[in-house]
Design a protein around this motif. Structure first.
Motif, PDB file in Angstrom:
ATOM      1  N   GLU A  41       6.169  32.170  26.587  1.00  0.00           N
ATOM      2  CA  GLU A  41       6.616  30.825  26.217  1.00  0.00           C
ATOM      3  C   GLU A  41       8.103  30.638  26.520  1.00  0.00           C
ATOM      4  OE1 GLU A  41       6.728  27.742  22.435  1.00  0.00           O
ATOM      5  OE2 GLU A  41       6.279  29.850  22.081  1.00  0.00           O
ATOM      6  N   ALA A  42       8.919  31.640  26.205  1.00  0.00           N
ATOM      7  CA  ALA A  42      10.359  31.555  26.474  1.00  0.00           C
ATOM      8  C   ALA A  42      10.623  31.446  27.972  1.00  0.00           C
ATOM      9  CB  ALA A  42      11.080  32.766  25.895  1.00  0.00           C
ATOM     10  N   ARG A  43       9.909  32.239  28.775  1.00  0.00           N
ATOM     11  CA  ARG A  43      10.094  32.170  30.226  1.00  0.00           C
ATOM     12  C   ARG A  43       9.686  30.800  30.750  1.00  0.00           C
ATOM     13  NH1 ARG A  43       7.684  35.061  33.740  1.00  0.00           N
ATOM     14  NH2 ARG A  43       5.793  35.390  32.578  1.00  0.00           N
ATOM     15  N   ALA A  44       8.590  30.252  30.246  1.00  0.00           N
ATOM     16  CA  ALA A  44       8.128  28.930  30.689  1.00  0.00           C
ATOM     17  C   ALA A  44       9.128  27.839  30.318  1.00  0.00           C
ATOM     18  CB  ALA A  44       6.754  28.624  30.085  1.00  0.00           C
ATOM     19  N   LEU A  45       9.671  27.904  29.104  1.00  0.00           N
ATOM     20  CA  LEU A  45      10.647  26.908  28.682  1.00  0.00           C
ATOM     21  C   LEU A  45      11.930  26.996  29.506  1.00  0.00           C
ATOM     22  CD1 LEU A  45      10.141  27.094  24.814  1.00  0.00           C
ATOM     23  CD2 LEU A  45       9.598  25.156  26.322  1.00  0.00           C
ATOM     24  N   PHE A  46      12.398  28.221  29.767  1.00  0.00           N
ATOM     25  CA  PHE A  46      13.599  28.375  30.587  1.00  0.00           C
ATOM     26  C   PHE A  46      13.340  27.881  32.006  1.00  0.00           C
ATOM     27  CE2 PHE A  46      16.470  30.607  33.426  1.00  0.00           C
ATOM     28  CZ  PHE A  46      17.680  30.294  32.843  1.00  0.00           C
ATOM     29  N   VAL A 106      11.026  33.629  36.748  1.00  0.00           N
ATOM     30  CA  VAL A 106      11.923  33.935  35.641  1.00  0.00           C
ATOM     31  C   VAL A 106      11.559  35.307  35.074  1.00  0.00           C
ATOM     32  CG1 VAL A 106      12.673  33.237  33.328  1.00  0.00           C
ATOM     33  CG2 VAL A 106      12.203  31.499  35.069  1.00  0.00           C
ATOM     34  N   ALA A 107      12.546  36.172  34.997  1.00  0.00           N
ATOM     35  CA  ALA A 107      12.337  37.501  34.425  1.00  0.00           C
ATOM     36  C   ALA A 107      12.929  37.557  33.029  1.00  0.00           C
ATOM     37  CB  ALA A 107      12.999  38.554  35.309  1.00  0.00           C
ATOM     38  N   HIS A 108      12.386  38.417  32.223  1.00  0.00           N
ATOM     39  CA  HIS A 108      12.927  38.635  30.894  1.00  0.00           C
ATOM     40  C   HIS A 108      13.216  40.121  30.749  1.00  0.00           C
ATOM     41  CE1 HIS A 108      12.345  39.232  26.392  1.00  0.00           C
ATOM     42  NE2 HIS A 108      13.517  38.667  26.563  1.00  0.00           N
ATOM     43  N   VAL A 109      14.458  40.443  30.496  1.00  0.00           N
ATOM     44  CA  VAL A 109      14.863  41.844  30.297  1.00  0.00           C
ATOM     45  C   VAL A 109      15.642  41.940  28.997  1.00  0.00           C
ATOM     46  CG1 VAL A 109      14.878  42.447  32.746  1.00  0.00           C
ATOM     47  CG2 VAL A 109      16.936  41.536  31.705  1.00  0.00           C
ATOM     48  N   GLY A 110      15.812  43.153  28.515  1.00  0.00           N
ATOM     49  CA  GLY A 110      16.421  43.362  27.213  1.00  0.00           C
ATOM     50  C   GLY A 110      17.916  43.147  27.140  1.00  0.00           C
ATOM     51  N   SER A 111      18.618  43.240  28.265  1.00  0.00           N
ATOM     52  CA  SER A 111      20.066  43.077  28.223  1.00  0.00           C
ATOM     53  C   SER A 111      20.589  42.669  29.598  1.00  0.00           C
ATOM     54  CB  SER A 111      20.746  44.378  27.797  1.00  0.00           C
ATOM     55  OG  SER A 111      20.642  45.347  28.825  1.00  0.00           O
ATOM     56  N   THR A 112      21.796  42.142  29.623  1.00  0.00           N
ATOM     57  CA  THR A 112      22.424  41.763  30.883  1.00  0.00           C
ATOM     58  C   THR A 112      22.636  42.982  31.767  1.00  0.00           C
ATOM     59  OG1 THR A 112      23.536  39.948  29.775  1.00  0.00           O
ATOM     60  CG2 THR A 112      24.415  40.601  31.903  1.00  0.00           C
ATOM     61  N   ALA A 113      23.068  44.082  31.172  1.00  0.00           N
ATOM     62  CA  ALA A 113      23.301  45.295  31.955  1.00  0.00           C
ATOM     63  C   ALA A 113      22.001  45.805  32.576  1.00  0.00           C
ATOM     64  CB  ALA A 113      23.944  46.372  31.081  1.00  0.00           C
ATOM     65  N   ALA A 114      20.892  45.703  31.841  1.00  0.00           N
ATOM     66  CA  ALA A 114      19.599  46.121  32.400  1.00  0.00           C
ATOM     67  C   ALA A 114      19.218  45.233  33.581  1.00  0.00           C
ATOM     68  CB  ALA A 114      18.513  46.079  31.328  1.00  0.00           C
TER      69      ALA A 114
END
Length: 120
Positions: free
Chosen positions: A35-40, A51-59
């Motif tokens: 849902e978060a990826r779809a909204l973004f 759209v990718a979702h990862v745990g941190s900016t550094a990752a």
């Protein structure tokens, strides 16, 4: 220091750990992630599959730098990071691109303006 957690935060943490221990909970987290990826994606005007979702900016920077060698070898793209962002983010790109590219730093507002396509 962030201080003591609230009772609600402690309950939520305990519930999450219990779900994890019992092997459950991942389904609603996967649904929330989708849902978060779809909204973004809707917000920036792209397909959610981009759209990718990862745990941190550094990752995320670590993942991207593995593929950024194309830029070093003459690909046509720019590398831009947020001004004042963590050094690990900027240097991940700088190390990989070493001599052939500049890693530009822009304000967050300028990054957003440059990366979000105009609506209409």
């Amino acid at each position: 220091a962030v201080g003591r957690p609230t009772a609600a935060a402690c309950r939520a943490l305990r519930e999450t750990i219990d779900e994890w221990r019992d092997g459950g909970g991942w389904k609603h987290r996967d649904a929330a992630d989708a849902e978060a990826r779809a909204l973004f994606a809707q917000f920036v005007g792209v397909d959610a599959r981009r759209v990718a979702h990862v745990g941190s900016t550094a990752a995320a920077a670590g993942i991207v730098t593995r593929y950024v060698r194309v830029l070093r070898d003459g690909g046509d793209a720019a590398v831009v990071v947020a001004r004042g962002d963590y050094c690990s983010t900027k240097f991940a790109f700088t190390d990989e691109l070493a001599v052939t590219r500049e890693v530009d730093e822009l304000s967050v507002d300028a990054l957003v303006a440059a990366s979000v396509p105009p609506r209409g």
